[in-house]
Design an enzyme around this catalytic site. Structure first.
Site, PDB file in Angstrom:
ATOM      1  N   ASP A 173       2.868   3.635  11.330  1.00  0.00           N
ATOM      2  CA  ASP A 173       3.591   3.106  10.170  1.00  0.00           C
ATOM      3  C   ASP A 173       3.262   1.621  10.001  1.00  0.00           C
ATOM      4  O   ASP A 173       3.338   0.848  10.963  1.00  0.00           O
ATOM      5  CB  ASP A 173       5.095   3.313  10.407  1.00  0.00           C
ATOM      6  CG  ASP A 173       5.933   2.920   9.223  1.00  0.00           C
ATOM      7  OD1 ASP A 173       6.572   3.804   8.620  1.00  0.00           O
ATOM      8  OD2 ASP A 173       5.969   1.705   8.903  1.00  0.00           O
ATOM      9  N   ASN A 181       4.194  -5.464  -0.400  1.00  0.00           N
ATOM     10  CA  ASN A 181       4.203  -5.146  -1.831  1.00  0.00           C
ATOM     11  C   ASN A 181       4.908  -6.232  -2.636  1.00  0.00           C
ATOM     12  O   ASN A 181       4.440  -6.636  -3.696  1.00  0.00           O
ATOM     13  CB  ASN A 181       4.931  -3.818  -2.074  1.00  0.00           C
ATOM     14  CG  ASN A 181       4.024  -2.618  -1.918  1.00  0.00           C
ATOM     15  OD1 ASN A 181       2.839  -2.681  -2.220  1.00  0.00           O
ATOM     16  ND2 ASN A 181       4.560  -1.526  -1.429  1.00  0.00           N
ATOM     17  N   HIS A 186       2.054  -4.336  -5.974  1.00  0.00           N
ATOM     18  CA  HIS A 186       1.866  -2.928  -5.619  1.00  0.00           C
ATOM     19  C   HIS A 186       0.385  -2.518  -5.606  1.00  0.00           C
ATOM     20  O   HIS A 186      -0.039  -1.727  -4.757  1.00  0.00           O
ATOM     21  CB  HIS A 186       2.645  -2.053  -6.604  1.00  0.00           C
ATOM     22  CG  HIS A 186       3.021  -0.727  -6.062  1.00  0.00           C
ATOM     23  ND1 HIS A 186       4.157  -0.515  -5.304  1.00  0.00           N
ATOM     24  CD2 HIS A 186       2.394   0.469  -6.128  1.00  0.00           C
ATOM     25  CE1 HIS A 186       4.216   0.749  -4.944  1.00  0.00           C
ATOM     26  NE2 HIS A 186       3.155   1.374  -5.433  1.00  0.00           N
ATOM     27  N   ASP A 190      -1.750  -0.884  -2.653  1.00  0.00           N
ATOM     28  CA  ASP A 190      -2.599   0.325  -2.670  1.00  0.00           C
ATOM     29  C   ASP A 190      -3.938   0.060  -1.983  1.00  0.00           C
ATOM     30  O   ASP A 190      -4.425   0.893  -1.211  1.00  0.00           O
ATOM     31  CB  ASP A 190      -2.861   0.781  -4.116  1.00  0.00           C
ATOM     32  CG  ASP A 190      -1.641   1.437  -4.750  1.00  0.00           C
ATOM     33  OD1 ASP A 190      -0.645   1.653  -4.035  1.00  0.00           O
ATOM     34  OD2 ASP A 190      -1.698   1.743  -5.957  1.00  0.00           O
ATOM     35  N   GLU A 217       3.707   4.743   3.470  1.00  0.00           N
ATOM     36  CA  GLU A 217       2.828   3.888   4.297  1.00  0.00           C
ATOM     37  C   GLU A 217       2.788   4.409   5.739  1.00  0.00           C
ATOM     38  O   GLU A 217       2.610   3.651   6.665  1.00  0.00           O
ATOM     39  CB  GLU A 217       3.260   2.409   4.253  1.00  0.00           C
ATOM     40  CG  GLU A 217       4.736   2.169   4.037  1.00  0.00           C
ATOM     41  CD  GLU A 217       5.604   2.478   5.237  1.00  0.00           C
ATOM     42  OE1 GLU A 217       6.116   3.628   5.271  1.00  0.00           O
ATOM     43  OE2 GLU A 217       5.789   1.614   6.111  1.00  0.00           O
TER      44      GLU A 217
HETATM   45  P1  GH3 Z   1       8.973  -1.193   8.676  1.00  0.00           P
HETATM   46  O1  GH3 Z   1       8.196  -2.226   9.406  1.00  0.00           O
HETATM   47  O2  GH3 Z   1      10.317  -0.990   9.256  1.00  0.00           O
HETATM   48  O3  GH3 Z   1       8.216   0.065   8.530  1.00  0.00           O
HETATM   49  O4  GH3 Z   1       9.219  -1.797   7.216  1.00  0.00           O
HETATM   50  P2  GH3 Z   1       8.562  -1.324   5.853  1.00  0.00           P
HETATM   51  O5  GH3 Z   1       8.847  -2.344   4.839  1.00  0.00           O
HETATM   52  O6  GH3 Z   1       7.131  -0.991   6.059  1.00  0.00           O
HETATM   53  O7  GH3 Z   1       9.313   0.043   5.583  1.00  0.00           O
HETATM   54  P3  GH3 Z   1      10.069   0.590   4.321  1.00  0.00           P
HETATM   55  O8  GH3 Z   1      10.255   2.036   4.571  1.00  0.00           O
HETATM   56  O9  GH3 Z   1      11.300  -0.236   4.052  1.00  0.00           O
HETATM   57  O10 GH3 Z   1       9.101   0.377   3.110  1.00  0.00           O
HETATM   58  C1  GH3 Z   1       7.954   1.123   2.920  1.00  0.00           C
HETATM   59  C2  GH3 Z   1       7.277   0.630   1.672  1.00  0.00           C
HETATM   60  O11 GH3 Z   1       6.044   1.323   1.441  1.00  0.00           O
HETATM   61  C3  GH3 Z   1       8.120   0.799   0.450  1.00  0.00           C
HETATM   62  C4  GH3 Z   1       7.193   1.400  -0.572  1.00  0.00           C
HETATM   63  O12 GH3 Z   1       7.220   0.731  -1.778  1.00  0.00           O
HETATM   64  C5  GH3 Z   1       5.813   1.270   0.054  1.00  0.00           C
HETATM   65  N1  GH3 Z   1       4.927   2.336  -0.363  1.00  0.00           N
HETATM   66  C6  GH3 Z   1       5.045   3.670  -0.132  1.00  0.00           C
HETATM   67  N2  GH3 Z   1       4.030   4.339  -0.721  1.00  0.00           N
HETATM   68  C7  GH3 Z   1       3.256   3.406  -1.349  1.00  0.00           C
HETATM   69  C8  GH3 Z   1       2.068   3.461  -2.145  1.00  0.00           C
HETATM   70  O13 GH3 Z   1       1.494   4.533  -2.392  1.00  0.00           O
HETATM   71  N3  GH3 Z   1       1.557   2.298  -2.592  1.00  0.00           N
HETATM   72  C9  GH3 Z   1       2.152   1.094  -2.346  1.00  0.00           C
HETATM   73  N4  GH3 Z   1       1.591  -0.018  -2.812  1.00  0.00           N
HETATM   74  N5  GH3 Z   1       3.284   1.012  -1.623  1.00  0.00           N
HETATM   75  C10 GH3 Z   1       3.820   2.142  -1.126  1.00  0.00           C
HETATM   76 MG    MG Z   2       6.624   0.545   7.427  1.00  0.00          MG
HETATM   77 MG    MG Z   3       7.836   3.981   6.884  1.00  0.00          MG
END
Ligand code: GH3
Ligand code: MG
Ligand code: MG
Ligand code: MG
Length: 299
Positions: A173, A181, A186, A190, A217
């Site tokens: 992760d 982001n 965003h 990506d 992610e």
């Molecule tokens: P942690 O270290 O605890 O994992 O914190 P985190 O911020 O990585 O975890 P959190 O689950 O709060 O956020 C995950 C983020 O990943 C939020 C979401 O917008 C982003 N994300 C998920 N899928 C995509 C994608 O396809 N593209 C982009 N740019 N961002 C994405």
């Molecule tokens: Mg994360």
């Molecule tokens: Mg996560």
């Protein structure tokens, strides 16, 4: 773009028949052949085959039985089969099509007709493969998607259960990706996901592991017949390789670059255990890795 020749397997107990069909098709396709049903069944387990031309009357397993067997196995059920047979009764044709063949050609055949039918069925096969590929690939990163992972995972669990082998999983992760982001936007997020996916794939190139996008992610790696040491080594290599990409992450707080937290689990499947227990264990490891400060691997 480089075009790879499709492979046609000719199955006939008569070497003369094989060589007639071979001469007809060898300029356009890779040709493989088998002189019995048994030989054909073992050949398709090890070699890639796009289409099978199958004789009906053969000593041992006849063509109908071979066809039914191929259609009942997950690895071979999508290979189109065309019967080429001297049994020209409509009942035989019906039996062949009911056994799962896509076509039935009567002997003696007309060369052009065989060539055209083979060409048409291979064209359809190409599009079916393409569709399957698209439906199992993650659109953003190009690696395997969750659907494909789930399919492979349940098969791998069953196989490991039968063989008494250990199965390993890594859950990876990206750290503080929400901040990434928010800070970079965003679209750049990506791009980052694509780069991380590429680094993970490269880290296990040439080995039998599977890397997939698990969601958002998060990524997952499946490692068949592995030990905990090996799984930890691969996870550590992935962690380092991603950090070495040097993707700036000013909003991280852990490191100036994008980093991963990784959960690892390895276990021998047991019939009393649910398949998801291995993933749950890896998820627990990931939770620990996050809790202990991120950018690390935990089991
Ligand atoms: P942690 O270290 O605890 O994992 O914190 P985190 O911020 O990585 O975890 P959190 O689950 O709060 O956020 C995950 C983020 O990943 C939020 C979401 O917008 C982003 N994300 C998920 N899928 C995509 C994608 O396809 N593209 C982009 N740019 N961002 C994405
Ligand atoms: Mg994360
Ligand atoms: Mg996560
Ligand atoms: Mg025969």
């Amino acid at each position: 773009m480089e075009t790879v020749k499709q492979t046609v397997l000719i199955v006939d107990d008569s070497p003369v028949n094989i060589s007639i069909i071979r001469r007809m098709l060898e300029s356009d396709y890779e040709i493989q052949y088998a002189t019995s049903g048994e030989e054909a069944l073992s050949l398709v387990m090890v070699n890639h085959v796009d289409l099978i031309l199958l004789d009906v009357m053969m000593p041992g397993l006849d063509g109908f039985e071979v066809c039914k067997k191929l259609k009942s196995q997950p690895f071979t059920k999508n290979i189109p089969i065309i019967f080429v047979s001297g049994m020209c009764d409509v009942e035989d044709e019906k039996k062949g099509l009911e056994a799962g063949a896509i076509d039935y050609i009567f002997k003696p055949f007309h060369t052009t007709i065989v060539k055209m039918r083979v060409k048409n069925h291979l064209e359809l096969k190409k599009y079916r493969d393409l569709l399957e590929n698209l439906s199992l690939r993650d659109g953003l990163t190009g690696i395997a998607n969750r659907r494909y992972f789930d399919e492979v995972y349940s098969k791998a669990w069953q196989r490991a259960l039968c063989k008494g082998e250990a199965l390993g999983v890594l859950l990876l992760d990206i750290d503080f990706f929400k901040h990434y982001n928010d800070y970079y936007g965003h679209l750049q997020g990506d791009d980052c996901l694509r780069l991380v996916a590429g680094a993970l794939s490269n880290s296990i190139k040439g080995s039998k592991g599977l890397v997939a996008r698990y969601g958002g992610e998060e990524f997952v790696v499946l490692l068949p017949s592995t030990t905990l040491e090996e799984a930890l080594d691969i996870g550590e290599k992935m962690r380092k390789n991603v950090q070495s990409l040097k993707i700036f992450h000013e909003a991280s707080g852990v490191c100036e670059y994008v980093t991963l937290s990784i959960g690892v689990a390895v276990m021998k499947p047991d019939k009393d255990l649910a398949a998801r227990s291995l993933l749950e264990k890896a998820d627990h490891g990931l939770y620990q890795a996050k809790n202990k400060g991120r950018n690390q691997i935990h089991c």
